[in-house]
Scaffold this motif. Sequence first.
Motif, PDB file in Angstrom:
ATOM      1  N   VAL A   1     -52.424 -37.717 -17.680  1.00 41.88           N
ATOM      2  CA  VAL A   1     -51.476 -37.820 -16.567  1.00 41.88           C
ATOM      3  C   VAL A   1     -50.049 -37.656 -17.100  1.00 41.88           C
ATOM      4  O   VAL A   1     -49.804 -37.733 -18.300  1.00 41.88           O
ATOM      5  N   LEU A   2     -49.124 -37.424 -16.170  1.00 41.15           N
ATOM      6  CA  LEU A   2     -47.698 -37.440 -16.494  1.00 41.15           C
ATOM      7  C   LEU A   2     -47.271 -38.900 -16.547  1.00 41.15           C
ATOM      8  O   LEU A   2     -47.253 -39.597 -15.539  1.00 41.15           O
ATOM      9  N   ALA A   3     -46.929 -39.387 -17.729  1.00 37.35           N
ATOM     10  CA  ALA A   3     -46.625 -40.811 -17.913  1.00 37.35           C
ATOM     11  C   ALA A   3     -45.155 -41.115 -17.689  1.00 37.35           C
ATOM     12  O   ALA A   3     -44.808 -42.120 -17.085  1.00 37.35           O
ATOM     13  N   ASN A   4     -44.268 -40.271 -18.216  1.00 39.14           N
ATOM     14  CA  ASN A   4     -42.817 -40.452 -18.067  1.00 39.14           C
ATOM     15  C   ASN A   4     -42.217 -39.148 -17.576  1.00 39.14           C
ATOM     16  O   ASN A   4     -42.207 -38.160 -18.317  1.00 39.14           O
ATOM     17  N   ASP A   5     -41.703 -39.155 -16.367  1.00 39.61           N
ATOM     18  CA  ASP A   5     -40.959 -37.999 -15.855  1.00 39.61           C
ATOM     19  C   ASP A   5     -39.482 -38.313 -16.067  1.00 39.61           C
ATOM     20  O   ASP A   5     -38.807 -38.851 -15.199  1.00 39.61           O
ATOM     21  N   ASN A   6     -38.981 -37.992 -17.262  1.00 41.00           N
ATOM     22  CA  ASN A   6     -37.659 -38.456 -17.672  1.00 41.00           C
ATOM     23  C   ASN A   6     -36.524 -37.580 -17.168  1.00 41.00           C
ATOM     24  O   ASN A   6     -35.474 -38.071 -16.770  1.00 41.00           O
ATOM     25  N   SER A   7     -36.718 -36.266 -17.227  1.00 40.17           N
ATOM     26  CA  SER A   7     -35.724 -35.318 -16.727  1.00 40.17           C
ATOM     27  C   SER A   7     -36.434 -33.988 -16.517  1.00 40.17           C
ATOM     28  O   SER A   7     -37.619 -33.843 -16.855  1.00 40.17           O
ATOM     29  N   ALA A   8     -35.706 -32.999 -16.009  1.00 38.82           N
ATOM     30  CA  ALA A   8     -36.311 -31.689 -15.788  1.00 38.82           C
ATOM     31  C   ALA A   8     -36.760 -31.056 -17.098  1.00 38.82           C
ATOM     32  O   ALA A   8     -37.663 -30.207 -17.118  1.00 38.82           O
ATOM     33  N   ALA A   9     -36.154 -31.479 -18.209  1.00 34.21           N
ATOM     34  CA  ALA A   9     -36.438 -30.860 -19.508  1.00 34.21           C
ATOM     35  C   ALA A   9     -37.207 -31.758 -20.461  1.00 34.21           C
ATOM     36  O   ALA A   9     -37.513 -31.327 -21.582  1.00 34.21           O
ATOM     37  N   GLN A  10     -37.556 -32.989 -20.048  1.00 35.60           N
ATOM     38  CA  GLN A  10     -38.219 -33.916 -20.973  1.00 35.60           C
ATOM     39  C   GLN A  10     -39.180 -34.817 -20.241  1.00 35.60           C
ATOM     40  O   GLN A  10     -38.792 -35.556 -19.332  1.00 35.60           O
ATOM     41  N   VAL A  11     -40.460 -34.749 -20.613  1.00 35.43           N
ATOM     42  CA  VAL A  11     -41.496 -35.604 -20.019  1.00 35.43           C
ATOM     43  C   VAL A  11     -42.427 -36.090 -21.117  1.00 35.43           C
ATOM     44  O   VAL A  11     -42.401 -35.594 -22.252  1.00 35.43           O
ATOM     45  N   VAL A  12     -43.270 -37.071 -20.757  1.00 36.38           N
ATOM     46  CA  VAL A  12     -44.301 -37.568 -21.668  1.00 36.38           C
ATOM     47  C   VAL A  12     -45.624 -37.572 -20.920  1.00 36.38           C
ATOM     48  O   VAL A  12     -45.689 -37.998 -19.763  1.00 36.38           O
ATOM     49  N   ILE A  13     -46.674 -37.092 -21.585  1.00 33.43           N
ATOM     50  CA  ILE A  13     -48.012 -37.159 -21.003  1.00 33.43           C
ATOM     51  C   ILE A  13     -48.829 -38.207 -21.744  1.00 33.43           C
ATOM     52  O   ILE A  13     -48.511 -38.574 -22.879  1.00 33.43           O
ATOM     53  N   SER A  14     -49.887 -38.690 -21.090  1.00 38.11           N
ATOM     54  CA  SER A  14     -50.670 -39.793 -21.640  1.00 38.11           C
ATOM     55  C   SER A  14     -52.126 -39.633 -21.233  1.00 38.11           C
ATOM     56  O   SER A  14     -52.427 -39.245 -20.101  1.00 38.11           O
ATOM     57  N   GLY A  15     -53.037 -39.938 -22.164  1.00 38.61           N
ATOM     58  CA  GLY A  15     -54.460 -39.836 -21.835  1.00 38.61           C
ATOM     59  C   GLY A  15     -55.313 -39.965 -23.079  1.00 38.61           C
ATOM     60  O   GLY A  15     -54.888 -40.499 -24.104  1.00 38.61           O
ATOM     61  N   THR A  16     -56.532 -39.452 -23.006  1.00 34.52           N
ATOM     62  CA  THR A  16     -57.392 -39.446 -24.186  1.00 34.52           C
ATOM     63  C   THR A  16     -56.847 -38.424 -25.184  1.00 34.52           C
ATOM     64  O   THR A  16     -56.187 -37.449 -24.801  1.00 34.52           O
ATOM     65  N   PRO A  17     -57.106 -38.619 -26.479  1.00 30.42           N
ATOM     66  CA  PRO A  17     -56.615 -37.646 -27.469  1.00 30.42           C
ATOM     67  C   PRO A  17     -57.067 -36.218 -27.171  1.00 30.42           C
ATOM     68  O   PRO A  17     -56.289 -35.272 -27.316  1.00 30.42           O
ATOM     69  N   GLU A  18     -58.310 -36.082 -26.746  1.00 31.13           N
ATOM     70  CA  GLU A  18     -58.826 -34.741 -26.467  1.00 31.13           C
ATOM     71  C   GLU A  18     -58.060 -34.088 -25.316  1.00 31.13           C
ATOM     72  O   GLU A  18     -57.693 -32.908 -25.378  1.00 31.13           O
ATOM     73  N   ALA A  19     -57.810 -34.865 -24.268  1.00 27.05           N
ATOM     74  CA  ALA A  19     -57.128 -34.323 -23.093  1.00 27.05           C
ATOM     75  C   ALA A  19     -55.672 -33.985 -23.402  1.00 27.05           C
ATOM     76  O   ALA A  19     -55.166 -32.930 -22.991  1.00 27.05           O
ATOM     77  N   VAL A  20     -54.993 -34.876 -24.132  1.00 24.73           N
ATOM     78  CA  VAL A  20     -53.583 -34.625 -24.470  1.00 24.73           C
ATOM     79  C   VAL A  20     -53.466 -33.391 -25.352  1.00 24.73           C
ATOM     80  O   VAL A  20     -52.601 -32.529 -25.122  1.00 24.73           O
ATOM     81  N   LYS A  21     -54.336 -33.254 -26.344  1.00 21.07           N
ATOM     82  CA  LYS A  21     -54.297 -32.079 -27.225  1.00 21.07           C
ATOM     83  C   LYS A  21     -54.604 -30.805 -26.447  1.00 21.07           C
ATOM     84  O   LYS A  21     -54.031 -29.733 -26.731  1.00 21.07           O
ATOM     85  N   SER A  22     -55.488 -30.905 -25.469  1.00 22.70           N
ATOM     86  CA  SER A  22     -55.813 -29.739 -24.642  1.00 22.70           C
ATOM     87  C   SER A  22     -54.592 -29.266 -23.860  1.00 22.70           C
ATOM     88  O   SER A  22     -54.309 -28.061 -23.806  1.00 22.70           O
ATOM     89  N   VAL A  23     -53.851 -30.208 -23.275  1.00 19.23           N
ATOM     90  CA  VAL A  23     -52.651 -29.837 -22.518  1.00 19.23           C
ATOM     91  C   VAL A  23     -51.597 -29.244 -23.455  1.00 19.23           C
ATOM     92  O   VAL A  23     -50.941 -28.245 -23.116  1.00 19.23           O
TER      93      VAL A  23
END
Length: 296
Positions: A147-169
């Motif tokens: 999922v999108l964990a931190n929508d910080n700005s138009a140019a900077q975000v953080v995603i969060s999830g299982t290692p496999e899913a995050v690496k896939s994204v």
Amino acid sequence: MTKTAWVFPGQGSQALGMGIDLLELPQAKAKFEQAAEILGWSVIDICQNQEEKLSRTLYTQPCLYVVESLLVDALRQKEQPDLVAGHSLGEYIALYVAGVFEWSAGLRLVKRRAELMDAAAGGMMAAFIGFDRQQLDQAIAQTNDVVLANDNSAAQVVISGTPEAVKSVISQVKAKRAIPLNVSGAFHSPLMSPAATEFEEVLSSVAFLPANIPVASNVDPTPSIDSEILKQRLIQQMTGSVRWREISLALPENNISRVVEIGPGNVLTGLIKRTCPDLSLINIRNMDDFKKFVSV
């Protein structure tokens, strides 16, 4: 009349040596001693000497709460904000400033939150800087367990999830930088549900008062003073996204023209500047910044 928002950074802004200069404040020694009784360890010792521990969730979050709240207590003798908001852990300082709970109750909540989050394992987070938002949204939508964990700005975000899913994204999205974060779990995602359920029981035992200053929450940027709404938002925060970009956009909509970031670093003012470049931005990171501010 200038309307001011105070904002409070969360985990990631900590720095070795933070808060030590606050010992010259009249109330600081007593607060540090009270914190040691609640936590079972010394905030001063961790901040001054133990960089490895300071970067660990278990210690980071209580240290930030104590340091930022001490700066707040000093600053409130000069002015009061018209709106408060905090990034993740920073929301607890915002609620303290707004009078939703007293200081020690807030520290006990932060202590338990830090313990639960520190014990979380098996997840992964990664920051994206300079990316195609549509491409990222599509990759997240098509990948389970991220999922999108931190929508910080138009140019900077953080995603969060299982290692496999995050690496896939990460493999699917072109970005200027994609940086895996050094955290123990998939914070601000459904994978935190077991910890969130346990923490909800802790929260339910703490009385929340109506806020005396509107609070813009991470999971809902709409300012509120309602104690039950603010508690419900805090319950949702551990598994919900930090909507900081929307909080930034809401500042001018609420007639805020000046923003003061209180705490180490300048992450939040940097994010706000990218989203709302016309706002006046001030940082109070330490005693030097505080003295300059109050002398104006």
